[in-house]
Design a protein around this motif. Structure first.
Motif, PDB file in Angstrom:
ATOM      1  N   ILE A   1       0.847  -1.184   0.000  1.00  0.00           N
ATOM      2  CA  ILE A   1       0.000   0.000   0.000  1.00  0.00           C
ATOM      3  C   ILE A   1       0.890   1.244   0.000  1.00  0.00           C
ATOM      4  O   ILE A   1       1.729   1.423   0.879  1.00  0.00           O
ATOM      5  CB  ILE A   1      -0.939  -0.005   1.212  1.00  0.00           C
ATOM      6  CG1 ILE A   1      -1.850  -1.230   1.155  1.00  0.00           C
ATOM      7  CG2 ILE A   1      -1.775   1.263   1.255  1.00  0.00           C
ATOM      8  CD1 ILE A   1      -2.667  -1.443   2.395  1.00  0.00           C
ATOM      9  N   SER A   2       0.690   2.102  -0.995  1.00  0.00           N
ATOM     10  CA  SER A   2       1.534   3.287  -1.150  1.00  0.00           C
ATOM     11  C   SER A   2       0.925   4.528  -0.512  1.00  0.00           C
ATOM     12  O   SER A   2       1.632   5.293   0.151  1.00  0.00           O
ATOM     13  CB  SER A   2       1.788   3.563  -2.639  1.00  0.00           C
ATOM     14  OG  SER A   2       2.396   2.452  -3.261  1.00  0.00           O
ATOM     15  N   PHE A   3      -0.392   4.742  -0.704  1.00  0.00           N
ATOM     16  CA  PHE A   3      -1.023   5.981  -0.251  1.00  0.00           C
ATOM     17  C   PHE A   3      -2.358   5.685   0.407  1.00  0.00           C
ATOM     18  O   PHE A   3      -3.060   4.733   0.032  1.00  0.00           O
ATOM     19  CB  PHE A   3      -1.250   6.950  -1.421  1.00  0.00           C
ATOM     20  CG  PHE A   3       0.002   7.430  -2.079  1.00  0.00           C
ATOM     21  CD1 PHE A   3       0.835   8.333  -1.444  1.00  0.00           C
ATOM     22  CD2 PHE A   3       0.357   6.973  -3.334  1.00  0.00           C
ATOM     23  CE1 PHE A   3       1.992   8.773  -2.038  1.00  0.00           C
ATOM     24  CE2 PHE A   3       1.507   7.408  -3.940  1.00  0.00           C
ATOM     25  CZ  PHE A   3       2.333   8.310  -3.295  1.00  0.00           C
ATOM     26  N   ASN A   4      -2.681   6.516   1.389  1.00  0.00           N
ATOM     27  CA  ASN A   4      -4.022   6.585   1.965  1.00  0.00           C
ATOM     28  C   ASN A   4      -4.710   7.826   1.401  1.00  0.00           C
ATOM     29  O   ASN A   4      -4.106   8.898   1.343  1.00  0.00           O
ATOM     30  CB  ASN A   4      -3.970   6.665   3.484  1.00  0.00           C
ATOM     31  CG  ASN A   4      -3.400   5.408   4.104  1.00  0.00           C
ATOM     32  OD1 ASN A   4      -3.600   4.306   3.603  1.00  0.00           O
ATOM     33  ND2 ASN A   4      -2.669   5.554   5.202  1.00  0.00           N
ATOM     34  N   ILE A   5      -5.964   7.675   1.010  1.00  0.00           N
ATOM     35  CA  ILE A   5      -6.686   8.754   0.334  1.00  0.00           C
ATOM     36  C   ILE A   5      -7.944   9.076   1.120  1.00  0.00           C
ATOM     37  O   ILE A   5      -8.692   8.165   1.519  1.00  0.00           O
ATOM     38  CB  ILE A   5      -7.054   8.368  -1.109  1.00  0.00           C
ATOM     39  CG1 ILE A   5      -5.807   7.955  -1.876  1.00  0.00           C
ATOM     40  CG2 ILE A   5      -7.733   9.521  -1.825  1.00  0.00           C
ATOM     41  CD1 ILE A   5      -6.097   7.465  -3.267  1.00  0.00           C
ATOM     42  N   TRP A   6      -8.175  10.373   1.321  1.00  0.00           N
ATOM     43  CA  TRP A   6      -9.392  10.870   1.952  1.00  0.00           C
ATOM     44  C   TRP A   6     -10.152  11.736   0.947  1.00  0.00           C
ATOM     45  O   TRP A   6      -9.538  12.430   0.138  1.00  0.00           O
ATOM     46  CB  TRP A   6      -9.074  11.718   3.185  1.00  0.00           C
ATOM     47  CG  TRP A   6      -8.554  10.954   4.342  1.00  0.00           C
ATOM     48  CD1 TRP A   6      -9.256  10.468   5.415  1.00  0.00           C
ATOM     49  CD2 TRP A   6      -7.176  10.595   4.589  1.00  0.00           C
ATOM     50  NE1 TRP A   6      -8.423   9.829   6.300  1.00  0.00           N
ATOM     51  CE2 TRP A   6      -7.138   9.889   5.816  1.00  0.00           C
ATOM     52  CE3 TRP A   6      -5.981  10.791   3.883  1.00  0.00           C
ATOM     53  CZ2 TRP A   6      -5.963   9.394   6.343  1.00  0.00           C
ATOM     54  CZ3 TRP A   6      -4.820  10.287   4.406  1.00  0.00           C
ATOM     55  CH2 TRP A   6      -4.818   9.602   5.626  1.00  0.00           C
ATOM     56  N   LYS A   7     -11.441  11.716   1.043  1.00  0.00           N
ATOM     57  CA  LYS A   7     -12.256  12.635   0.266  1.00  0.00           C
ATOM     58  C   LYS A   7     -12.051  14.056   0.794  1.00  0.00           C
ATOM     59  O   LYS A   7     -11.665  14.236   1.948  1.00  0.00           O
ATOM     60  CB  LYS A   7     -13.730  12.243   0.352  1.00  0.00           C
ATOM     61  CG  LYS A   7     -14.040  10.881  -0.227  1.00  0.00           C
ATOM     62  CD  LYS A   7     -15.497  10.524  -0.036  1.00  0.00           C
ATOM     63  CE  LYS A   7     -15.784   9.128  -0.559  1.00  0.00           C
ATOM     64  NZ  LYS A   7     -17.206   8.734  -0.333  1.00  0.00           N
ATOM     65  N   PRO A   8     -12.301  15.082  -0.033  1.00  0.00           N
ATOM     66  CA  PRO A   8     -12.128  16.468   0.446  1.00  0.00           C
ATOM     67  C   PRO A   8     -12.946  16.740   1.699  1.00  0.00           C
ATOM     68  O   PRO A   8     -14.148  16.509   1.741  1.00  0.00           O
ATOM     69  CB  PRO A   8     -12.623  17.309  -0.742  1.00  0.00           C
ATOM     70  CG  PRO A   8     -12.425  16.428  -1.932  1.00  0.00           C
ATOM     71  CD  PRO A   8     -12.663  15.028  -1.462  1.00  0.00           C
ATOM     72  N   ASN A   9     -12.254  17.196   2.740  1.00  0.00           N
ATOM     73  CA  ASN A   9     -12.889  17.406   4.042  1.00  0.00           C
ATOM     74  C   ASN A   9     -12.273  18.641   4.685  1.00  0.00           C
ATOM     75  O   ASN A   9     -11.063  18.661   4.968  1.00  0.00           O
ATOM     76  CB  ASN A   9     -12.686  16.174   4.934  1.00  0.00           C
ATOM     77  CG  ASN A   9     -13.413  16.285   6.259  1.00  0.00           C
ATOM     78  OD1 ASN A   9     -14.224  17.195   6.463  1.00  0.00           O
ATOM     79  ND2 ASN A   9     -13.131  15.372   7.159  1.00  0.00           N
TER      80      ASN A   9
END
Length: 476
Positions: free
Chosen positions: A286-294
């Motif tokens: 796993i390279s990146f964790n992604i969040w929706k715009p918050n």
């Protein structure tokens, strides 16, 4: 007449299809700070071989070059943010960081210095937010760097692929954080509670019991397969209905048990570290964790990510598409907001089931908001009160066959596989479905009654017609 036709064509064309006219703007004095670029006509997509077209192209190019050459370009000294690349640590530092990027990028130390990963530093330098400089750690000598210089500092192809994916996702508006690279301190965000000595011993004992029981089940399946394929089976067993045949066929095919609940997820996660046969390869992780715009995102105490990304370059010789064992390892290492448990918009649920550095997130938020010295805007508490006050309309429960189709289509756990193909990025969603435990071939009707939708509709219409006739007769 020509001006009206040009205006009509401008209205029919998209913004990027309209050619820019630099001839008028080149005549304007440079002291005018507010400039607007006029538009004209249609594009000439192919050369027609005439001198008129060549002359028009020459004049348009000359007007554009003259405008760019005489215009005042640069950045204001007051708003300039300097960033220093530290070659020994392969990171960057911003002593006086300012801007909205500080809320979602890098890590800040006690002195207020913002430390950035190299891909974050290059991304901010490309978009013009910071001015890059080279500086040895502990030295006062600083040298300006160009974008070409920064690209030469990539360690390997993997790091360049990660930067391309990071920059692409950031331009789309997502909040992207590295999953395993930390500069100052490691903030552990996890759905799984920390393990103590007691839970480790209980987990190891459960693992031993699970291995013993799984060996018995595999032996039973092999014996069943040996019996059902022999002709003696039909003398011993008589099938009276179709479901009995399908249930017998289901035992012939072995399948992996997939976690369907919170307890199953945590039990499997505790046993992953003890199983040496499922070791994650260094090339696929796993390279990146992604969040929706918050707008309420806090990088020190973040929520669980909405997505997780694995990088794969199909043009590299030492990389191949993930195998079955590698996919199983990646699925077991996932740690995000699992949609099959609860919707990601339910903030209260995820705060009660998320751990930041081994501490429950709900307790951390309560301590931050109730601390007398900490006067932060309590946006999350306000969101909680609003969610409690608002009466949520209950969702209509879907029929069982529709729920089954959604489970088979979306799966349970999933991650995004970012495929790099000669600089082109493609995202593929790899999900984990469970066809073994789903009864996809036969669904027994309730109470043994088979009801067709057409017949039900006809019966309802007959009932409505008879009811209307009775109402008319009663009125008469």
């Amino acid at each position: 007449m020509s001006s009206t036709t040009n205006q009509d064509t401008d209205l029919n064309l998209d913004e990027d299809e309209v050619i820019q006219d630099w001839s008028d703007i080149s005549k304007i004095q440079n002291d005018n700070p507010i400039l607007s670029i006029p538009k004209r006509g249609e594009k000439d997509y192919e050369p027609d071989g005439t001198d008129i077209q060549e002359l028009m192209l020459y004049r348009a190019k000359k007007a554009m070059f003259d405008t760019l050459e005489n215009s005042v370009r640069g950045s204001t000294v007051k708003s300039q943010v300097k960033g220093y690349y530290i070659p020994d640590k392969h990171v960057a530092m911003l002593p006086h960081a300012k801007g909205n990027f500080v809320q979602t990028m890098g890590e800040t130390d006690k002195d207020g210095t913002l430390w950035l990963h190299f891909f974050e530093f290059l991304y901010l330098a490309e978009r013009g937010t910071i001015t890059p400089y080279w500086k040895a750690y502990g030295d006062n000598v600083e040298l300006p760097l160009s974008i070409e210089d920064l690209y030469s500092y990539f360690k390997n192809q993997k790091e360049m692929d990660n930067f391309s994916i990071y920059a692409h996702l950031k331009r789309l508006g997502f909040i992207v954080r590295s999953s395993d690279q930390y500069i100052i301190t490691k903030y552990n965000i996890s759905f799984y509670p920390p393990l103590d000595f007691k839970s480790k011993t209980i987990g190891s004992m459960r693992n031993i019991v699970h291995r013993i029981t799984s060996s018995f089940t595999s032996t039973g399946i092999s014996l069943f397969n040996g019996i059902i394929f022999s002709h003696w089976h039909f003398y011993l067993k008589r099938y009276k209905s179709s479901p009995e045949i399908y249930e017998s066929l289901n035992k012939l095919i072995t399948h992996q048990k997939i976690p369907h609940s919170i307890s199953d997820l945590r039990y499997e996660h505790n046993n992953v570290k003890e199983q040496s046969s499922y070791s994650t390869p260094t090339s696929l992780k796993i390279s990146f964790n992604i969040w929706k715009p918050n707008p309420t995102f806090k990088k020190k105490y973040p929520e669980l990510p909405d997505y997780q990304v694995v990088t794969y370059n199909k043009n590299v010789s030492n990389q191949s598409f993930p195998t079955y064992n590698e996919l199983r390892t990646l699925f077991k290492s996932l740690d995000y907001k699992f949609n099959f448990i609860e919707d990601s918009s339910n903030v209260d649920f995820w705060n009660k089931n998320t751990y930041n550095n081994g501490i429950l997130r709900e307790n951390i938020l309560d301590e931050l908001t109730n601390h007398p010295r900490n006067k932060i805007k309590n946006t999350e508490q306000v969101g909680k009160k609003q969610s409690v006050n608002k009466k949520k309309t209950p969702r209509k429960e879907l029929p069982p066959h529709i729920q089954q189709l959604k489970r088979l289509k979306n799966g349970y756990r999933s991650f995004l596989l970012a495929i790099m193909d000669n600089g082109i990025i493609s995202f593929a969603k790899i999900s984990e479905a469970d066809f073994g435990s789903e009864n996809v071939w036969y669904v027994p009707p309730p109470n043994g009654i088979v009801a067709r939708p057409n017949q039900n509709g006809r019966n309802k219409n007959k009932h409505r017609n008879t009811q209307r006739k009775e109402d008319k007769q009663s009125k008469k």
